[in-house]
Design a protein around this motif. Sequence first.
Motif: not given
Length: 419
Positions: A2-3, A300, A36, A39-42, A289
Amino acid sequence: MPEIPVGAQIFDVVFHPTFATVYTGLLTGHVKAFNYDEQGSHELAFSVRPQKSSCRGLSLDGDGSHLYAVGKGKALHTIDTTTEAIDTRPAAHESTINRVKHLMPWLLSTGDDDGTVKLWDPRQRDSVRTYTQHFDYISDFLWLDGKRQLVSTSGDGTLSVVDVRSKKPEPVAYSEDQEDELLSIVSIKGGSKFVVGTQLGILSIFNRTSGWGDCVDRVPGHPLSVDALCNLPADLSNVDTASTILTGSSDGYVRAVQILPTKLLGVVADHGEWPIERIAIGERQRRWWVGSVGHEDVLRMTDLEGFFRDNEGCEADKGALGVDVSGGDDSDIEDDVQDENCQEPLNAVTSEEAVDGTSEESNSGSGDEQRDSDDDSSDEEPQPTTRKRKAEKGLPLTAIKKKKGKNSVAAESSFFDEL
């Protein structure tokens, strides 16, 4: 991987200690917070701009209620993470402030480009103590809570230790000139040893029982400067967290490295041609993370446990990659080690050869290029600066054995290259 796009070059990153929120300090002077999930969504939580010039350093207090920000504007800003209110101490330093670190509930430290270190009580407007033992930029802080001591690393090639309980403006310990810029520091082995990242890519090992005068071992291998170091969370499963650290280098790689004995565990994140500036670790529902930033406008995020899980089988075959300093100064070095499954054979060279030719391509931890690109008044987004290319890989090397000196260890020059 995820970025999180932030819209400008990132100078520092910190994670909230209890909530799934990450904070970034930007070249434009903005401080942006992002929530966040696992799942790394933000999503953007807030964006404030305490100063028009670059924000170079961030630090959160113990409960995450206050965020401290410093930068080129020479002021110390305190941001309430709940209300977004900003309290500013203008002219906190006479030069650009490079680092800030929260130490105790009523104590934090700041370090500037001239080597001045100041201690602050957030309840007071003025600093409570000033130290001037360094003459070049302060690159990093390490807080030793049990000793109530603050370790500072500097671009002048030395580190110093101050006891915050002492009223004397002198350090209690001061190292010899290491003849290299000291850029980052972390503790390992329960605080008995310390790893210092340098401009030439050497990891210098200090031992508390041997004092702070000089390092006891040097571990070469990084092709360029080691600008950032980060400890692993203690409760990370299936990992020796007491001796494993993350390293961020100017070649664009975030690596997991075990120290004493020394093993390369793998590449955690790849930023391409962008040098790594900062590394931080945050937690979301028992999932760790890694947040890493380079000279780009994205943060990142890497699943740390997923990285170690994916590399577990490979690591079982890999073993030590040519460097074993578990015995301290008199440790035995394996000169010819071959990795059969995960990496091509490595050729042993001396520590001097491992860093030969890298200094010209190294990226200084002082942020000289960053300072040149700072703009005190413009609101426009800065154009990316052209960065140096990575060191060429795969060059043929001849195995050379040389007697190890007291403060050096023999290691392969391609210790990290093939990844």
